[in-house]
Design an enzyme around this catalytic site. Structure first.
Site, PDB file in Angstrom:
ATOM      1  N   TYR A 262      43.106 -28.628 -29.647  1.00 27.68           N
ATOM      2  CA  TYR A 262      42.661 -29.950 -29.712  1.00 27.68           C
ATOM      3  C   TYR A 262      43.900 -30.971 -30.605  1.00 27.68           C
ATOM      4  CZ  TYR A 262      40.351 -34.438 -30.778  1.00 27.68           C
ATOM      5  OH  TYR A 262      40.727 -35.447 -30.739  1.00 27.68           O
TER       6      TYR A 262
ATOM      7  N   SER B  68      44.053 -39.462 -33.479  1.00 28.19           N
ATOM      8  CA  SER B  68      43.064 -39.559 -34.176  1.00 28.19           C
ATOM      9  C   SER B  68      44.518 -38.884 -35.606  1.00 28.19           C
ATOM     10  CB  SER B  68      42.838 -37.567 -34.234  1.00 28.19           C
ATOM     11  OG  SER B  68      42.092 -36.635 -35.000  1.00 28.19           O
TER      12      SER B  68
ATOM     13  N   LYS C 206      46.501 -34.133 -29.297  1.00 29.03           N
ATOM     14  CA  LYS C 206      46.813 -35.919 -29.428  1.00 29.03           C
ATOM     15  C   LYS C 206      47.925 -36.187 -29.766  1.00 29.03           C
ATOM     16  CE  LYS C 206      42.637 -36.742 -29.221  1.00 29.03           C
ATOM     17  NZ  LYS C 206      42.146 -37.812 -27.562  1.00 29.03           N
TER      18      LYS C 206
HETATM   19  C1  WQD Z   1      33.433 -33.968 -42.116  1.00 23.12           C
HETATM   20  C2  WQD Z   1      33.622 -32.696 -43.996  1.00 23.12           C
HETATM   21  C3  WQD Z   1      33.765 -29.967 -43.446  1.00 23.12           C
HETATM   22  C4  WQD Z   1      29.784 -30.177 -41.717  1.00 23.12           C
HETATM   23  C5  WQD Z   1      36.934 -33.930 -37.049  1.00 23.12           C
HETATM   24  C6  WQD Z   1      37.574 -33.282 -36.146  1.00 23.12           C
HETATM   25  C7  WQD Z   1      38.529 -34.579 -36.108  1.00 23.12           C
HETATM   26  C8  WQD Z   1      38.459 -35.453 -35.146  1.00 23.12           C
HETATM   27  C9  WQD Z   1      37.100 -35.867 -36.960  1.00 23.12           C
HETATM   28  C10 WQD Z   1      38.122 -36.184 -32.787  1.00 23.12           C
HETATM   29  C11 WQD Z   1      34.263 -31.707 -43.829  1.00 23.12           C
HETATM   30  C12 WQD Z   1      32.337 -30.652 -43.819  1.00 23.12           C
HETATM   31  C13 WQD Z   1      31.354 -30.204 -41.950  1.00 23.12           C
HETATM   32  C14 WQD Z   1      29.059 -29.050 -41.286  1.00 23.12           C
HETATM   33  C15 WQD Z   1      30.422 -29.905 -43.728  1.00 23.12           C
HETATM   34  N1  WQD Z   1      37.740 -36.068 -34.663  1.00 23.12           N
HETATM   35  N2  WQD Z   1      31.369 -30.360 -43.052  1.00 23.12           N
HETATM   36  N3  WQD Z   1      29.226 -29.300 -43.131  1.00 23.12           N
HETATM   37  O1  WQD Z   1      36.763 -31.667 -39.517  1.00 23.12           O
HETATM   38  O2  WQD Z   1      36.924 -33.385 -41.128  1.00 23.12           O
HETATM   39  O3  WQD Z   1      37.006 -33.931 -38.284  1.00 23.12           O
HETATM   40  O4  WQD Z   1      36.054 -34.657 -36.789  1.00 23.12           O
HETATM   41  O5  WQD Z   1      39.805 -36.369 -33.611  1.00 23.12           O
HETATM   42  O6  WQD Z   1      39.917 -33.911 -34.960  1.00 23.12           O
HETATM   43  O7  WQD Z   1      38.493 -32.286 -36.842  1.00 23.12           O
HETATM   44  O8  WQD Z   1      35.446 -33.522 -39.913  1.00 23.12           O
HETATM   45  O9  WQD Z   1      32.474 -33.728 -39.428  1.00 23.12           O
HETATM   46  O10 WQD Z   1      33.661 -31.786 -39.238  1.00 23.12           O
HETATM   47  O11 WQD Z   1      33.687 -32.229 -40.882  1.00 23.12           O
HETATM   48  O12 WQD Z   1      30.252 -29.113 -45.357  1.00 23.12           O
HETATM   49  O13 WQD Z   1      28.345 -29.043 -41.283  1.00 23.12           O
HETATM   50  O14 WQD Z   1      32.070 -32.616 -43.969  1.00 23.12           O
HETATM   51  O15 WQD Z   1      34.191 -29.446 -44.088  1.00 23.12           O
HETATM   52  O16 WQD Z   1      34.920 -31.162 -45.566  1.00 23.12           O
HETATM   53  P1  WQD Z   1      36.770 -33.125 -39.304  1.00 23.12           P
HETATM   54  P2  WQD Z   1      34.158 -32.827 -39.772  1.00 23.12           P
END
Ligand code: WQD
Length: 340
Positions: free
Chosen positions: A150, A125, A154
């Site tokens: 987590y 990741s 990785k």
């Molecule tokens: C994306 C953006 C949030 C939800 C995660 C894991 C990472 C990988 C991919 C496994 C961010 C914003 C989110 C919401 C929001 N997974 N957001 N409101 O955090 O980039 O990565 O998934 O490997 O390890 O950490 O993805 O989809 O949670 O967030 O504003 O209700 O959307 O702040 O900027 P993230 P995400």
């Protein structure tokens, strides 16, 4: 040629099984069904016309893992998705993550190390980069101190594989560092099935669009980005699945330059949260109900991939646009809520 896909009932795993079967591979799925439903097998069968072999095994049981490889000695490759992946949960329950994500990896590598030659694809990741100093992020960017157990699993997983490959000549491995997977198969037979309140942006958007969630909370719009919201590299899950098949073939065809390689798998384009919302509104024709709230602790400002190595060395490039990926996510959401 028989391929083991661990976690093959999961979101990325199931889409990869479809692409493997489309390429003529025979697939065996191991899944403990802790975060996936056996009914996913029907979806895979509906798409490819072939239901993969499925064995419900807890990979934390090392004797069961060894026994599996005894019974399936003709496994030519392993794609290892099986892992717990909720960042927040890993902070609350680190030992669950170290046992499930590291213990299982060790048992699989021990089994593979006994084979004359084995081909292993590891689900890693972009989280290993933390907040990278430069965009786009290349594979040479430094791995930073993990922001969560987590993310640490990785990083540790990659190190365990690297150390094992150094002393195990027959073991050939590729780690794929995913950016942000999204979407669903165009057939709407399989897709993302988050349990409970979705942590990730895209399923939260589609659930809000279909009326399950009142409104989306945008976690901060005061970041140093073009529109103040965080930037990520959203990659269509079918593009991501195909990257696994290309990587596996690279190892099977002995085209790898070293017995451990790392590739970023992303589109190479960054999209902000507001741009993702606009994409949803374009493809659905609906206005999304959202409000800006405080930042979410642990979020990096920006993360998107430099895909030069994957494009030129691996020979893989993403093909779908954000809107196409979002349309597939929206179609899937409507279908599972019987709203299409
Ligand atoms: C994306 C953006 C949030 C939800 C995660 C894991 C990472 C990988 C991919 C496994 C961010 C914003 C989110 C919401 C929001 N997974 N957001 N409101 O955090 O980039 O990565 O998934 O490997 O390890 O950490 O993805 O989809 O949670 O967030 O504003 O209700 O959307 O702040 O900027 P993230 P995400």
């Amino acid at each position: 040629m028989k391929i083991l896909v661990t976690g093959g009932l999961g979101f990325i795993g199931s889409h990869t099984v479809v692409e493997l079967q489309n390429e003529g591979f025979e697939v065996v799925i191991i899944d403990d069904c802790s975060n996936a439903d056996e009914k996913v097998l029907d979806g895979i069968g509906a798409i490819t016309g072939k239901t993969p072999i499925f064995e419900k095994i807890d990979l934390k049981e090392k004797n069961d893992v060894a026994d599996f490889f005894q019974r399936h000695h003709d496994i030519e490759g392993v794609i290892h998705f099986a892992a717990s992946k909720a960042v927040g949960e890993s902070v609350e329950n680190p030992l669950l993550y170290y046992e499930n994500n590291i213990g299982t990896l060790v048992y699989i590598l021990k089994a593979l190390s006994k084979k004359e030659r084995s081909n292993f694809i590891f689900s890693s990741s972009c989280t290993v980069y933390g907040q990278a100093d430069e965009m786009p992020i290349t594979e040479n960017a430094p791995v930073k101190v993990a922001e969560s157990p987590y993310g640490n699993t990785k990083q540790m997983g990659e190190e365990i594989i690297a150390d094992t490959c150094k002393v195990t000549e027959g073991l050939n491995a590729i780690a794929l560092r995913y950016f942000n997977p999204m979407g669903a198969h165009p057939s709407a037979e399989i897709g993302e099935l988050p349990i409970g309140v979705p942590q990730n942006l895209v399923p939260f958007i589609t659930q809000t669009g279909v009326g399950i969630r009142e409104e989306l909370s945008v976690f901060g719009d005061d970041y140093p980005t073009a529109d103040g919201t965080c930037v990520r590299d959203y990659i269509y899950v079918v593009d991501l699945a195909r990257a696994h098949v290309v990587a596996l073939k690279r190892l099977i065809d002995k085209k790898n330059r070293a017995n451990y390689e790392i590739f970023n798998v992303g589109t190479g384009t960054g999209s902000s949260v507001l741009q993702v919302i606009e994409s949803f509104e374009r493809v659905s024709g609906k206005k999304l109900n959202y409000k800006v709230v405080d930042r979410r602790p642990g979020d990096v400002i920006s993360a998107y991939a430099d895909t030069t190595k994957a494009n030129n060395e691996l020979g893989w490039k993403s093909e779908y646009t954000l809107d196409q990926a979002m349309k597939s996510a929206w179609d899937w959401e409507q279908k599972i809520r019987n709203k299409s």
